[in-house]
Write a protein that holds these residues in place. Structure first.
Motif, PDB file in Angstrom:
ATOM      1  N   VAL A   1       0.830  -1.197   0.000  1.00 21.38           N
ATOM      2  CA  VAL A   1       0.000   0.000   0.000  1.00 21.38           C
ATOM      3  C   VAL A   1       0.868   1.252   0.000  1.00 21.38           C
ATOM      4  CG1 VAL A   1      -0.171   0.118   2.534  1.00 21.38           C
ATOM      5  CG2 VAL A   1      -2.077   0.902   1.139  1.00 21.38           C
ATOM      6  N   ALA A   2       0.416   2.315  -0.478  1.00 24.70           N
ATOM      7  CA  ALA A   2      -0.736   2.491  -1.329  1.00 24.70           C
ATOM      8  C   ALA A   2      -0.285   2.366  -2.777  1.00 24.70           C
ATOM      9  CB  ALA A   2      -1.395   3.850  -1.095  1.00 24.70           C
ATOM     10  N   THR A   3      -1.154   1.825  -3.605  1.00 23.02           N
ATOM     11  CA  THR A   3      -0.798   1.552  -4.997  1.00 23.02           C
ATOM     12  C   THR A   3      -0.179   2.766  -5.659  1.00 23.02           C
ATOM     13  OG1 THR A   3      -2.773   0.138  -5.057  1.00 23.02           O
ATOM     14  CG2 THR A   3      -1.642   0.560  -7.147  1.00 23.02           C
ATOM     15  N   ASN A   4      -0.823   3.930  -5.510  1.00 23.96           N
ATOM     16  CA  ASN A   4      -0.387   5.131  -6.208  1.00 23.96           C
ATOM     17  C   ASN A   4       0.708   5.890  -5.464  1.00 23.96           C
ATOM     18  OD1 ASN A   4      -2.580   5.645  -4.303  1.00 23.96           O
ATOM     19  ND2 ASN A   4      -2.300   7.783  -4.864  1.00 23.96           N
ATOM     20  N   ASN A   5       1.144   5.392  -4.342  1.00 21.52           N
ATOM     21  CA  ASN A   5       2.143   6.092  -3.560  1.00 21.52           C
ATOM     22  C   ASN A   5       3.394   5.210  -3.434  1.00 21.52           C
ATOM     23  OD1 ASN A   5       3.574   7.584  -1.601  1.00 21.52           O
ATOM     24  ND2 ASN A   5       1.715   8.315  -0.640  1.00 21.52           N
ATOM     25  N   SER A   6       3.548   4.524  -2.325  1.00 24.25           N
ATOM     26  CA  SER A   6       4.770   3.760  -2.091  1.00 24.25           C
ATOM     27  C   SER A   6       4.957   2.599  -3.059  1.00 24.25           C
ATOM     28  CB  SER A   6       4.809   3.256  -0.654  1.00 24.25           C
ATOM     29  OG  SER A   6       4.894   4.353   0.235  1.00 24.25           O
ATOM     30  N   VAL A   7       3.876   1.931  -3.452  1.00 27.19           N
ATOM     31  CA  VAL A   7       4.003   0.823  -4.398  1.00 27.19           C
ATOM     32  C   VAL A   7       4.497   1.352  -5.747  1.00 27.19           C
ATOM     33  CG1 VAL A   7       2.753  -0.954  -5.702  1.00 27.19           C
ATOM     34  CG2 VAL A   7       2.328  -0.658  -3.249  1.00 27.19           C
ATOM     35  N   GLU A   8       3.815   2.372  -6.270  1.00 28.37           N
ATOM     36  CA  GLU A   8       4.210   2.908  -7.577  1.00 28.37           C
ATOM     37  C   GLU A   8       5.614   3.494  -7.536  1.00 28.37           C
ATOM     38  OE1 GLU A   8       2.806   6.011 -11.075  1.00 28.37           O
ATOM     39  OE2 GLU A   8       1.358   5.453  -9.524  1.00 28.37           O
ATOM     40  N   SER A   9       5.917   4.246  -6.501  1.00 28.47           N
ATOM     41  CA  SER A   9       7.236   4.871  -6.383  1.00 28.47           C
ATOM     42  C   SER A   9       8.346   3.822  -6.339  1.00 28.47           C
ATOM     43  CB  SER A   9       7.271   5.732  -5.113  1.00 28.47           C
ATOM     44  OG  SER A   9       8.516   6.313  -4.939  1.00 28.47           O
ATOM     45  N   THR A  10       8.160   2.792  -5.536  1.00 25.48           N
ATOM     46  CA  THR A  10       9.155   1.732  -5.408  1.00 25.48           C
ATOM     47  C   THR A  10       9.285   0.940  -6.703  1.00 25.48           C
ATOM     48  OG1 THR A  10       8.749   1.603  -3.028  1.00 25.48           O
ATOM     49  CG2 THR A  10       9.773  -0.325  -4.075  1.00 25.48           C
ATOM     50  N   ALA A  11       8.164   0.632  -7.343  1.00 24.97           N
ATOM     51  CA  ALA A  11       8.201  -0.129  -8.602  1.00 24.97           C
ATOM     52  C   ALA A  11       8.876   0.665  -9.715  1.00 24.97           C
ATOM     53  CB  ALA A  11       6.792  -0.545  -9.011  1.00 24.97           C
ATOM     54  N   ARG A  12       8.625   1.969  -9.769  1.00 24.02           N
ATOM     55  CA  ARG A  12       9.287   2.802 -10.781  1.00 24.02           C
ATOM     56  C   ARG A  12      10.804   2.749 -10.615  1.00 24.02           C
ATOM     57  NH1 ARG A  12       6.616   7.344 -13.414  1.00 24.02           N
ATOM     58  NH2 ARG A  12       4.360   7.144 -13.217  1.00 24.02           N
ATOM     59  N   THR A  13      11.268   2.928  -9.383  1.00 21.20           N
ATOM     60  CA  THR A  13      12.709   2.894  -9.139  1.00 21.20           C
ATOM     61  C   THR A  13      13.277   1.516  -9.440  1.00 21.20           C
ATOM     62  OG1 THR A  13      12.590   4.663  -7.514  1.00 21.20           O
ATOM     63  CG2 THR A  13      14.514   3.237  -7.415  1.00 21.20           C
ATOM     64  N   ALA A  14      12.581   0.467  -9.017  1.00 22.31           N
ATOM     65  CA  ALA A  14      13.059  -0.894  -9.292  1.00 22.31           C
ATOM     66  C   ALA A  14      13.240  -1.106 -10.790  1.00 22.31           C
ATOM     67  CB  ALA A  14      12.088  -1.922  -8.715  1.00 22.31           C
ATOM     68  N   GLY A  15      12.246  -0.707 -11.565  1.00 22.38           N
ATOM     69  CA  GLY A  15      12.349  -0.833 -13.014  1.00 22.38           C
ATOM     70  C   GLY A  15      13.476  -0.001 -13.582  1.00 22.38           C
ATOM     71  N   ASN A  16      13.617   1.221 -13.101  1.00 23.19           N
ATOM     72  CA  ASN A  16      14.685   2.101 -13.577  1.00 23.19           C
ATOM     73  C   ASN A  16      16.071   1.565 -13.233  1.00 23.19           C
ATOM     74  OD1 ASN A  16      13.025   4.003 -14.793  1.00 23.19           O
ATOM     75  ND2 ASN A  16      12.876   5.268 -12.954  1.00 23.19           N
ATOM     76  N   LEU A  17      16.176   0.841 -12.128  1.00 23.95           N
ATOM     77  CA  LEU A  17      17.453   0.256 -11.718  1.00 23.95           C
ATOM     78  C   LEU A  17      17.754  -1.059 -12.435  1.00 23.95           C
ATOM     79  CD1 LEU A  17      17.323   0.948  -7.865  1.00 23.95           C
ATOM     80  CD2 LEU A  17      18.801   2.064  -9.565  1.00 23.95           C
ATOM     81  N   GLY A  18      16.812  -1.537 -13.245  1.00 23.73           N
ATOM     82  CA  GLY A  18      17.051  -2.740 -14.030  1.00 23.73           C
ATOM     83  C   GLY A  18      16.576  -4.032 -13.401  1.00 23.73           C
ATOM     84  N   PHE A  19      15.840  -3.960 -12.297  1.00 27.57           N
ATOM     85  CA  PHE A  19      15.277  -5.176 -11.723  1.00 27.57           C
ATOM     86  C   PHE A  19      14.083  -5.612 -12.564  1.00 27.57           C
ATOM     87  CE2 PHE A  19      17.394  -3.294  -8.035  1.00 27.57           C
ATOM     88  CZ  PHE A  19      18.050  -4.394  -7.514  1.00 27.57           C
ATOM     89  N   GLU A  20      13.909  -6.918 -12.720  1.00 31.70           N
ATOM     90  CA  GLU A  20      12.694  -7.434 -13.341  1.00 31.70           C
ATOM     91  C   GLU A  20      11.609  -7.321 -12.272  1.00 31.70           C
ATOM     92  OE1 GLU A  20      10.668 -11.539 -14.937  1.00 31.70           O
ATOM     93  OE2 GLU A  20      12.852 -11.462 -14.843  1.00 31.70           O
ATOM     94  N   THR A  21      10.675  -6.426 -12.488  1.00 29.85           N
ATOM     95  CA  THR A  21       9.731  -6.039 -11.449  1.00 29.85           C
ATOM     96  C   THR A  21       8.319  -6.433 -11.820  1.00 29.85           C
ATOM     97  OG1 THR A  21      11.166  -4.155 -10.975  1.00 29.85           O
ATOM     98  CG2 THR A  21       8.927  -4.071 -10.096  1.00 29.85           C
ATOM     99  N   TRP A  22       7.675  -7.139 -10.899  1.00 30.40           N
ATOM    100  CA  TRP A  22       6.269  -7.495 -11.037  1.00 30.40           C
ATOM    101  C   TRP A  22       5.501  -6.804  -9.918  1.00 30.40           C
ATOM    102  CZ3 TRP A  22       6.212 -13.584 -11.553  1.00 30.40           C
ATOM    103  CH2 TRP A  22       6.963 -13.962 -12.680  1.00 30.40           C
ATOM    104  N   VAL A  23       4.307  -6.320 -10.228  1.00 30.35           N
ATOM    105  CA  VAL A  23       3.413  -5.774  -9.223  1.00 30.35           C
ATOM    106  C   VAL A  23       2.148  -6.619  -9.237  1.00 30.35           C
ATOM    107  CG1 VAL A  23       2.041  -3.778  -8.522  1.00 30.35           C
ATOM    108  CG2 VAL A  23       4.344  -3.435  -9.448  1.00 30.35           C
ATOM    109  N   ALA A  24       1.793  -7.159  -8.080  1.00 27.71           N
ATOM    110  CA  ALA A  24       0.585  -7.989  -7.961  1.00 27.71           C
ATOM    111  C   ALA A  24      -0.603  -7.065  -7.727  1.00 27.71           C
ATOM    112  CB  ALA A  24       0.736  -8.992  -6.828  1.00 27.71           C
TER     113      ALA A  24
END
Length: 187
Positions: A115-138
């Protein structure tokens, strides 16, 4: 899509404060059960689990330190051997050492929930993707709350959730359901 043997489950902000009624109406009422389904699988399979805890800088926050809202919900308490990352901003990578820990452990694939999808989840997933991690969001293991947009138009939690997932999918992460993740390894 294949779940790696060392894929890390990143559980974001499953603290007591997120259950505060003052946060408003939310979507995805089964999100916590989906997180628990994934957590149970991760623990049984010996995959790495990271618990992210928000320590707010704002005294009026539900995550302000030294009050009960900052504590993990009992059902999401970290177990021995699981990582604890404490953050002060939405992004779990910002000033936390998370990237170094993941790289040192040879982890390249992340499954992000919470939580929250539009806050910490989105922020963390964006950085993970930008850093080159293969990122999945459930998508069914995340939730958010009703929120007005920039122009003041009220948006339902379902709309906010869907837009946030739309922002992520295909660019920063792959958005999937918890069932799709579990099907990768159970069948």
């Amino acid at each position: 899509m294949e779940l790696q043997a060392n894929a890390a489950l990143i559980i974001i902000d499953q603290q007591k404060g997120i259950l505060e009624p003052r946060l408003g109406r939310r979507n995805n009422p089964l999100a916590e059960q989906r997180i628990l389904d994934l957590l149970d699988f991760w623990r049984r399979s010996g995959r790495p689990v990271t618990h992210v805890q928000h320590l707010s800088r704002s005294p009026d926050s539900v995550f302000w330190p030294e009050q009960s809202g900052v504590e993990f919900q009992d059902r999401f308490l970290p177990q021995d051997g699981e990582w604890l990352i404490q953050k002060q901003v939405p992004d779990a990578f910002c000033a936390t050492g998370l990237e170094v820990k993941l790289r040192d452990a040879g982890i390249g694939q992340l499954v992000i929930v919470g939580v929250a999808t539009n806050n910490s989840v989105e922020s963390t997933a964006r950085t993970a993707g930008n850093l080159g991690f293969e990122t999945w969001v459930a998508e069914d293991a995340c939730f958010t709350f009703d929120k007005a947009d920039y122009f003041g138009t009220p948006r339902s939690a379902e709309e906010v959730h869907a837009m946030s997932l739309g922002n992520l999918h295909g660019e920063y992460a792959t958005v999937v359901s918890s069932a799709e993740i579990l099907a990768e390894v159970l069948y």
